[in-house]
Design a protein around this motif. Structure first.
Motif, PDB file in Angstrom:
ATOM      1  N   LEU A  65       0.831  -1.203   0.000  1.00  0.00           N
ATOM      2  CA  LEU A  65       0.000   0.000   0.000  1.00  0.00           C
ATOM      3  C   LEU A  65       0.872   1.262   0.000  1.00  0.00           C
ATOM      4  N   GLN A 117       2.444   1.837  -3.340  1.00  0.00           N
ATOM      5  CA  GLN A 117       1.471   2.384  -4.283  1.00  0.00           C
ATOM      6  C   GLN A 117       1.226   3.865  -3.992  1.00  0.00           C
ATOM      7  N   LEU A 118       1.149   4.216  -2.722  1.00  0.00           N
ATOM      8  CA  LEU A 118       0.979   5.618  -2.339  1.00  0.00           C
ATOM      9  C   LEU A 118       2.154   6.448  -2.833  1.00  0.00           C
ATOM     10  N   ASP A 175       1.782   7.035  -6.480  1.00  0.00           N
ATOM     11  CA  ASP A 175       0.758   8.062  -6.708  1.00  0.00           C
ATOM     12  C   ASP A 175       1.311   9.453  -6.432  1.00  0.00           C
ATOM     13  N   SER A 232      -7.283   8.226  -5.094  1.00  0.00           N
ATOM     14  CA  SER A 232      -6.489   7.016  -4.851  1.00  0.00           C
ATOM     15  C   SER A 232      -5.672   7.154  -3.564  1.00  0.00           C
ATOM     16  N   LYS A 233      -5.048   8.313  -3.390  1.00  0.00           N
ATOM     17  CA  LYS A 233      -4.253   8.551  -2.180  1.00  0.00           C
ATOM     18  C   LYS A 233      -5.122   8.460  -0.933  1.00  0.00           C
ATOM     19  N   GLN A 292      -7.844   6.758  -0.459  1.00  0.00           N
ATOM     20  CA  GLN A 292      -8.183   5.353  -0.206  1.00  0.00           C
ATOM     21  C   GLN A 292      -6.986   4.599   0.391  1.00  0.00           C
ATOM     22  N   LEU A 293      -5.804   4.826  -0.161  1.00  0.00           N
ATOM     23  CA  LEU A 293      -4.607   4.156   0.341  1.00  0.00           C
ATOM     24  C   LEU A 293      -4.297   4.566   1.777  1.00  0.00           C
ATOM     25  N   GLN A 338      -6.579   2.786   4.097  1.00  0.00           N
ATOM     26  CA  GLN A 338      -6.162   1.391   4.284  1.00  0.00           C
ATOM     27  C   GLN A 338      -4.935   1.306   5.195  1.00  0.00           C
TER      28      GLN A 338
END
Length: 166
Positions: free
Chosen positions: A21, A24-25, A28, A51-52, A54-55, A58
């Protein structure tokens, strides 16, 4: 079977997932930094912001889960507690090398994310101020000139003459 033997496999998965995660952040955030340097990227920046968000949600969930795991060992949430948790797992004969490595990477990626996010925030602030200033000039609104007084505090001087007539 001790409590750490029960929680450790879960902890390994949690850390690996959090690392993915965070990576991925970071991607982004880097994509956002590139988009901020180009014009006409508002849609991409908006998509990246979602997207950020949501990440980060999480990753906050991961933090809550990790707090629960640490609590099973009567440890407070924190990096020192995670190190202590790994020591206890190792003492219990559990293989910790991969999880420790993933945790170290996670902390590094999170630090890089924090730094990139601060840079992006500064870029957004500059772009926002520039846009507002440009719009105010076009609308003929009063402009504020920021200067510094003798004591170092900011002073605003207003002038109302439009710089451009459209």
């Amino acid at each position: 079977m001790t409590m750490i033997e029960k929680t450790y496999p879960i902890t390994e998965k949690l850390i690996l997932n959090a690392l993915q995660l965070a990576q991925q952040l970071y991607q982004d955030l880097n994509q956002e930094a590139d988009a901020l340097k180009k014009l006409q990227q508002a849609e991409l920046i908006s998509t990246l912001a979602a997207s950020k968000k949501q990440l980060v949600a999480q990753l906050e969930q991961f933090n809550a889960q990790l707090t629960q795991v640490l609590a099973t060992e009567k440890l407070p949430n924190g990096q020192d507690s995670v190190k202590e948790y790994f020591k206890r797992a190792e003492t219990a004969g559990l293989p910790t090398a991969e999880a420790v490595n993933n945790w170290t990477q996670l902390m590094s990626v999170c630090s890089e994310c924090r730094s990139q996010n601060e840079q992006n925030g500064a870029s957004i602030d500059v772009l926002s101020r520039h846009t507002h200033r440009s719009l105010d000039i076009l609308k003929g609104k009063p402009q504020a000139a920021n200067t510094y007084g003798a004591n170092g505090s900011t002073q605003s001087e207003r002038y109302t003459r439009p710089l451009i007539s459209v």
